[in-house]
Design a protein around this motif. Sequence first.
Motif, PDB file in Angstrom:
ATOM      1  N   LEU A  77       0.818  -1.211   0.000  1.00  0.00           N
ATOM      2  CA  LEU A  77       0.000   0.000   0.000  1.00  0.00           C
ATOM      3  C   LEU A  77       0.853   1.264   0.000  1.00  0.00           C
ATOM      4  O   LEU A  77       0.424   2.299  -0.500  1.00  0.00           O
ATOM      5  N   ARG A  78       2.066   1.179   0.571  1.00  0.00           N
ATOM      6  CA  ARG A  78       2.910   2.374   0.694  1.00  0.00           C
ATOM      7  C   ARG A  78       4.128   2.357  -0.222  1.00  0.00           C
ATOM      8  O   ARG A  78       4.659   3.424  -0.556  1.00  0.00           O
ATOM      9  N   SER A  79       4.579   1.178  -0.610  1.00  0.00           N
ATOM     10  CA  SER A  79       5.805   1.126  -1.404  1.00  0.00           C
ATOM     11  C   SER A  79       5.838  -0.147  -2.214  1.00  0.00           C
ATOM     12  O   SER A  79       4.995  -1.034  -2.055  1.00  0.00           O
ATOM     13  N   MET A  80       6.831  -0.233  -3.092  1.00  0.00           N
ATOM     14  CA  MET A  80       7.092  -1.434  -3.893  1.00  0.00           C
ATOM     15  C   MET A  80       8.517  -1.879  -3.645  1.00  0.00           C
ATOM     16  O   MET A  80       9.427  -1.056  -3.546  1.00  0.00           O
ATOM     17  N   THR A  81       8.708  -3.190  -3.563  1.00  0.00           N
ATOM     18  CA  THR A  81      10.041  -3.741  -3.382  1.00  0.00           C
ATOM     19  C   THR A  81      10.310  -4.792  -4.453  1.00  0.00           C
ATOM     20  O   THR A  81       9.385  -5.468  -4.912  1.00  0.00           O
TER      21      THR A  81
END
Length: 323
Positions: free
Chosen positions: A312-316
């Motif tokens: 929801l807040r970032s992509m890794t």
Amino acid sequence: MKFPISNFQFPINFQFSILNVLNFLVKLFLFVLPWQTIWIYRESFLNGVKWEFGTLGFFATEVLLWVIVVIFMIWFWKNFKLQIADCRFKITSDRVFVLSLLSLISYLFISIIWSADKSLAWQQSVRVMEAILLFLVIFSGPFEKQKLAKWFIYGAIIPSILGIWQFLTQTTFASALLGLASQPIWEAGTSIIQSDTIGRWLRAYGPFPHPNVFGGYLAVVIVVLFSVCHPERRLEAGVEGSLKDSVRDSSTSLRFGRNDNNEFFNGLILLICMKRLVQKTKNALRAVRHLRVRARVKGTAARPRLSVFRGLRSMTAQLIDDT
């Protein structure tokens, strides 16, 4: 001539256990659910006509449901009594949901105090509680949901044939054993379709007391049938739409009697059950897709595998060497 009884083995390999009995009774309940066999202990009349919603009785399926609830409680206690001592209080979504159901049941039984007909209020409160107990048993018990859905669909075959026969022949018949009531087309109170061109046409009742209930039951059966035949399809939108329609129509149902409110709550609980079933099916299909992809894609030192996670807040992203 003597036979060694100790070496005799029964040809059918059936293990009699609480789990097997519970599975059989739940499937039987879903199969006979549409039939309205009832023991009536009080009939009510309004202006000389029988008042269907004011009739007090006990359905045969209710007896079966309470047997299921008792056996489920025994099974639950035998399997989870060791974990109860280690249970710590923690606020979770499941506990909040169960607490909300208990609050609804408590309110219904408290409302009996100011009800005009306390016997009728008690009966309808018990039936809402039975619907909630059925929901908890099915989704907390050790059942294969797809098999339960199939038995629910099988139970709709005979009522569907009966409804088609009623409409084509424009006749009904009464049966105390099957819980069927005669609905003469010329009698006041019978649900019909009428116009100047086609005259009076009897609506199909099936095994239910009203065609609208029969139609709602068949609609639920169609949705469950679609989910069983096409589990890969996305049903969330359809289920959420049905939930929104139920909430939107609640203002209409609240204008009528307590029985209509119970039908609304029972339908709402059933739709919630369907949504949870869809969610579990979606998770299972996601796991199958993951295994299928992992069987074909493997990372090496020269050519690592790329794994991307979107939150929801970032992509890794990860480069993985499976060797």
